[in-house]
Structure formats: structure tokens, C-alpha cells
Scaffold this motif. Structure first.
Motif, mmCIF file in Angstrom:
data_model
loop_
_atom_site.group_PDB
_atom_site.id
_atom_site.type_symbol
_atom_site.label_atom_id
_atom_site.label_comp_id
_atom_site.label_asym_id
_atom_site.label_seq_id
_atom_site.Cartn_x
_atom_site.Cartn_y
_atom_site.Cartn_z
ATOM 1 N N UNK A 233 39.935 49.300 99.174
ATOM 2 C CA UNK A 233 40.351 47.978 99.651
ATOM 3 C C UNK A 233 41.863 47.775 99.542
ATOM 4 N N UNK A 234 42.602 48.794 99.157
ATOM 5 C CA UNK A 234 44.044 48.623 98.978
ATOM 6 C C UNK A 234 44.699 48.199 100.291
ATOM 7 N N UNK A 235 45.499 47.135 100.219
ATOM 8 C CA UNK A 235 46.206 46.645 101.389
ATOM 9 C C UNK A 235 45.389 45.746 102.289
ATOM 10 N N UNK A 236 44.108 45.527 101.940
ATOM 11 C CA UNK A 236 43.230 44.706 102.773
ATOM 12 C C UNK A 236 43.105 43.289 102.198
ATOM 13 N N UNK A 237 42.774 42.352 103.079
ATOM 14 C CA UNK A 237 42.535 40.971 102.665
ATOM 15 C C UNK A 237 41.039 40.722 102.639
ATOM 16 N N UNK A 238 40.545 40.262 101.499
ATOM 17 C CA UNK A 238 39.109 40.032 101.313
ATOM 18 C C UNK A 238 38.869 38.540 101.068
ATOM 19 N N UNK A 239 38.053 37.920 101.917
ATOM 20 C CA UNK A 239 37.655 36.520 101.722
ATOM 21 C C UNK A 239 36.300 36.502 101.031
ATOM 22 N N UNK A 240 36.161 35.679 100.000
ATOM 23 C CA UNK A 240 34.906 35.615 99.235
ATOM 24 C C UNK A 240 34.387 34.184 99.242
ATOM 25 N N UNK A 241 33.173 34.005 99.758
ATOM 26 C CA UNK A 241 32.508 32.699 99.686
ATOM 27 C C UNK A 241 31.822 32.604 98.332
ATOM 28 N N UNK A 242 32.349 31.732 97.479
ATOM 29 C CA UNK A 242 31.790 31.568 96.140
ATOM 30 C C UNK A 242 30.588 30.641 96.180
ATOM 31 N N UNK A 243 29.881 30.560 95.053
ATOM 32 C CA UNK A 243 28.622 29.808 95.057
ATOM 33 C C UNK A 243 28.500 28.890 93.860
ATOM 34 N N UNK B 158 32.400 34.416 89.520
ATOM 35 C CA UNK B 158 32.400 35.650 88.738
ATOM 36 C C UNK B 158 33.830 36.191 88.764
ATOM 37 N N UNK B 159 34.628 35.716 87.829
ATOM 38 C CA UNK B 159 36.053 36.032 87.815
ATOM 39 C C UNK B 159 36.289 37.537 87.721
ATOM 40 N N UNK B 160 35.435 38.219 86.997
ATOM 41 C CA UNK B 160 35.631 39.659 86.788
ATOM 42 C C UNK B 160 35.573 40.422 88.106
ATOM 43 N N UNK B 161 34.665 40.054 88.994
ATOM 44 C CA UNK B 161 34.550 40.772 90.271
ATOM 45 C C UNK B 161 35.766 40.523 91.162
ATOM 46 N N UNK B 162 36.276 39.283 91.145
ATOM 47 C CA UNK B 162 37.488 38.997 91.918
ATOM 48 C C UNK B 162 38.662 39.799 91.372
ATOM 49 N N UNK B 163 38.733 39.904 90.054
ATOM 50 C CA UNK B 163 39.827 40.654 89.432
ATOM 51 C C UNK B 163 39.724 42.139 89.752
ATOM 52 N N UNK B 164 38.522 42.672 89.830
ATOM 53 C CA UNK B 164 38.343 44.086 90.183
ATOM 54 C C UNK B 164 38.910 44.359 91.567
ATOM 55 N N UNK B 165 38.677 43.441 92.499
ATOM 56 C CA UNK B 165 39.210 43.606 93.855
ATOM 57 C C UNK B 165 40.741 43.557 93.844
ATOM 58 N N UNK B 166 41.286 42.596 93.110
ATOM 59 C CA UNK B 166 42.751 42.463 93.052
ATOM 60 C C UNK B 166 43.385 43.689 92.397
ATOM 61 N N UNK B 167 42.778 44.165 91.307
ATOM 62 C CA UNK B 167 43.322 45.333 90.614
ATOM 63 C C UNK B 167 43.272 46.590 91.465
ATOM 64 N N UNK B 168 42.408 46.588 92.474
ATOM 65 C CA UNK B 168 42.294 47.739 93.369
ATOM 66 C C UNK B 168 43.182 47.594 94.597
ATOM 67 N N UNK B 169 44.042 46.574 94.598
ATOM 68 C CA UNK B 169 45.027 46.458 95.661
ATOM 69 C C UNK B 169 44.696 45.507 96.785
ATOM 70 N N UNK B 170 43.604 44.742 96.667
ATOM 71 C CA UNK B 170 43.222 43.808 97.727
ATOM 72 C C UNK B 170 43.866 42.446 97.499
#
Length: 385
Positions: free
Chosen positions: A157-167, A171-183
Motif C-alpha cells: 500500500x506504499x504511496x496509495x490513499x486508503x479510505x476506511x469507513x469506520x463503524x 480499531x486504531x491499530x489497523x489504521x496505524x498498520x496501514x500508515x506505517x506501511x506507507x499509505x
């Protein structure tokens, strides 16, 4: 037809999984319900099965027309033109589209989502996405956001923009995993939790749980658990609440996301294999029927205790709380002797010999044969068939 209306019509064709037998397997049991959305479905299903329901919505969802944060987040996502979008819930998708329609940006949202790769957390979210005319390219195998993130990280996902519909429960940890991987991660929360009307109901439910006057406490959202913990802290009853939920009161959650704050508090909630309301109802019914119905066949009568309902030869017998608790303990002992000290502690009699003797006497007078409660000299009491 608007996008939101199209999804609403599609969803309405799938009736809730709450139709089962017409008997009353929950007769005598009291169940606490904390949900706001779809609470009527849950309450009616439990009451059809004979349960007494104590309803205290912990939180309610704010009206979509008042949620300007949702609209601003939607406009940000439209402007960003994300590469990937994660849809976590069907209800969230409906609310998102409904809000966008009401502010005149529904078509723009659809164009944005149709141009990106859609991933869905489960079959209900997939149904909502497809009802909106969109196509998904991936679904979680276990209906969790963590698994979806695993899928995305595996492909990069590096360099990509990811939109997440929360509910409603981030789940802060999953959002952080995406950010730490470059998204670049953008989020939208189509429903936000606010305190409900009638705020005295939740404290009354907490007091009922602490006093053991509820058999099962149900949750259908993680924020509702957090709201109950917060209210219990304000009342000075948090420790007592947790102890009650570890002991006499069973706690049940509709799925692992809802269950997480319960697990974090050291509890072991019931969780159905399928994360649906109908499955939750069946699990609660089975648990109470298998573990909390006590029967004793005697020469003179059949005694059955279901929660707070005592039946002798099928007839309901009114019994005060203390003798009822005593009978439950004796039935649970299966004929073993319970010491006077243990029974006194159970009944919170502070060692009062007279109070225990009076409770035993009242129980004996309610039974078809008072000799069923046998005194074992210098030891205590037991039930004999």
C-alpha cells in the motif's frame, strides 16, 4: 431512486434472523439489553421466548442531518480520489450514502468509490456495496478489519490513499498498520454515538446486574460497553459490576469487535460463531437452557427452577429472593451438603443464625414437602430426592 434508498430496499428484503420456536425456553429469565439501533427486534425476539427484558440503551446514534463532520470527511475523500476503500458495515454504507445524498454529493461519492478498489469486511457490507451499484474485489474471511488489512499489506500500500469507513468503534491499530506501511489513510464515520434520552435507565441496569437481578447482559456494539464502564465508574460500582459479570451474570456480545472491551476487562463473553443478532439470541437461549435450568424429580413433585421462576408440577410458585437463592444453591449442589457458613455468605446474612433459619423455613413452606430440605447436624443443609 437515490443510492441510499436503493441500499435500504435491498437490505429490507433480508429479515432479521430472529424467528425460531414459539415455545418459551427463556421463561423465568431476565436479560439486559444495551443496544439502541434494532433494539426492538432483539427485545421482541427475547420476549417471544418468555424472557423478561430490562432495556437500557447505553448510547444512541446521532441524526445524520446533524453530522457535519461526516459531510466534511466525505468531501475530503471525494477530493482525494482514493486508490482503495474499505467498507466495514452495511449500515455504515447506507448511512454514508444517505448523508451524501442529503447534501447533494451522492453522485460524486459514487463516482469516487466506483473508481477505486473496494474491499468489504463481511457479506452484509458486500451486499450494501453491490446494492449501490459498486463492485468489491476482496472480502475478509473472518469478518474482521485486521484480516482485510493483512490482505492489503500483502499486496503493498506504499504511496496509495486508503479510505476506511469506520463503524462506531475505531480499531486504531489497523489504521496505524496501514500508515506505517506507507499509505495515506482517510476515515469516515457514518454513525456517531451520543448519550440517549432517559439517562437514568443505564444506572438502573448496572444496579440490577450488580445485585444479580439479571441473568444475561447483552451487547451489540463496543461503544456501548465503554459507555457502561464509564457510567459504572461514575457510580462507584465498576469493580462490583465486573465481579458480577465474572460470576452470577453471563455477558454476551454479538461478535469479536463488540467483545474486545469485555475481554480487555478480564471477562469471557459468549460470542456466536456467526456475528448476527439471530445467532446471538440462539446462543443465549441455549446457554441458559443448558446451564441455568435446575430440575429435581421427587416422590411428591417435579421441581423446576428457571432463573427467577419456580415451578412445582408445572405450576408457578412465588418465592422471595432469599429463599429462591437458597434453593438455587441447593439444586446446584446436586445433593451435596452446603455448610451454614457458605449459605450465610451467599445470602449476605453476615453470619446471622436466625436469618438463615428463617430463610430455610420459608423455603420449606413453599415446597410440596418441607423435608426435601434436609438438615445435616453440625454441617449444614442439602436437598434429598
Amino acid at each position: 431512486m437515490t443510492v441510499a434508498r436503493a441500499i435500504e430496499v435491498q437490505d429490507a428484503t433480508a429479515a432479521p434472523e430472529v424467528s425460531e420456536a414459539v415455545d418459551a425456553p427463556l421463561d423465568g429469565f431476565r436479560i439486559g439489553v444495551t443496544s439502541h439501533r434494532r433494539s426492538r427486534d432483539l427485545i421482541e425476539a427475547l420476549e417471544r421466548r418468555g424472557a423478561s427484558v430490562l432495556h437500557a440503551p447505553a448510547l444512541k446514534i446521532a441524526p445524520v442531518q446533524e453530522d457535519m463532520v461526516l459531510i466534511e470527511d466525505t468531501r475530503t475523500i471525494i477530493a482525494a480520489k482514493p486508490d482503495i476503500c474499505i467498507a466495514t458495515t452495511a449500515y455504515g454504507m447506507r448511512r454514508w450514502c444517505e448523508a451524501a445524498d442529503s447534501f447533494g454529493i451522492g453522485e460524486q461519492l459514487l463516482e469516487t468509490l466506483s473508481a477505486c478498489r473496494m474491499f468489504v469486511r463481511g457479506p452484509k457490507a458486500r451486499g450494501a456495496v453491490r446494492a449501490a451499484g459498486l463492485a468489491d474485489v476482496g472480502i475478509s474471511s473472518d469478518e474482521t478489519t485486521a484480516t482485510l488489512v493483512d490482505m492489503l499489506l500483502a499486496e503493498g500500500v506504499r504511496g496509495k490513499t486508503v479510505a476506511v469507513q469506520l463503524h462506531g468503534y475505531t480499531d486504531v491499530r489497523q489504521l496505524e498498520r496501514l500508515r506505517m506501511s506507507g499509505a495515506t489513510v482517510l476515515t469516515v464515520t457514518p454513525y456517531r454515538w451520543v448519550k440517549p434520552d432517559g439517562e437514568d435507565k443505564l444506572p438502573r441496569l448496572i444496579e440490577a446486574v450488580v445485585s444479580g437481578n439479571v441473568d444475561v447482559l447483552t451487547f451489540t456494539s463496543a461503544p456501548a460497553v465503554d459507555a457502561m464502564w464509564s457510567t459504572a465508574h461514575e457510580m462507584g460500582l465498576y469493580r462490583q459490576l465486573i465481579e458480577a459479570l465474572k460470576g452470577p451474570v453471563t455477558v454476551a456480545a454479538v461478535g469479536p469487535v463488540t467483545a474486545q472491551p469485555l475481554v480487555d476487562a478480564g471477562l469471557s463473553p459468549l460470542i456466536p460463531d456467526r456475528y448476527r443478532m439471530g445467532a446471538l439470541i440462539r446462543l443465549v437461549t441455549e446457554h441458559l437452557s443448558l446451564n441455568h435450568v435446575r430440575r429435581l424429580e421427587t416422590k411428591s413433585a417435579t421441581i423446576e427452577l428457571r432463573g427467577r421462576c419456580l415451578r412445582i408440577n408445572g405450576e408457578v410458585v412465588d418465592l422471595a429472593p432469599a429463599p429462591l437463592l437458597l434453593l438455587r444453591a441447593l439444586l446446584g449442589a446436586g445433593g451435596a451438603v452446603l455448610s451454614r457458613e457458605a449459605l450465610s455468605d451467599l445470602l449476605d446474612l453476615r453470619g446471622s443464625v436466625h436469618a438463615l433459619d428463617m430463610t430455610v423455613s420459608r423455603l420449606r413452606s413453599a415446597l410440596p414437602d418441607g423435608k426435601l430440605v434436609e438438615t445435616v447436624v453440625k454441617r449444614g443443609y442439602r436437598l434429598r430426592a
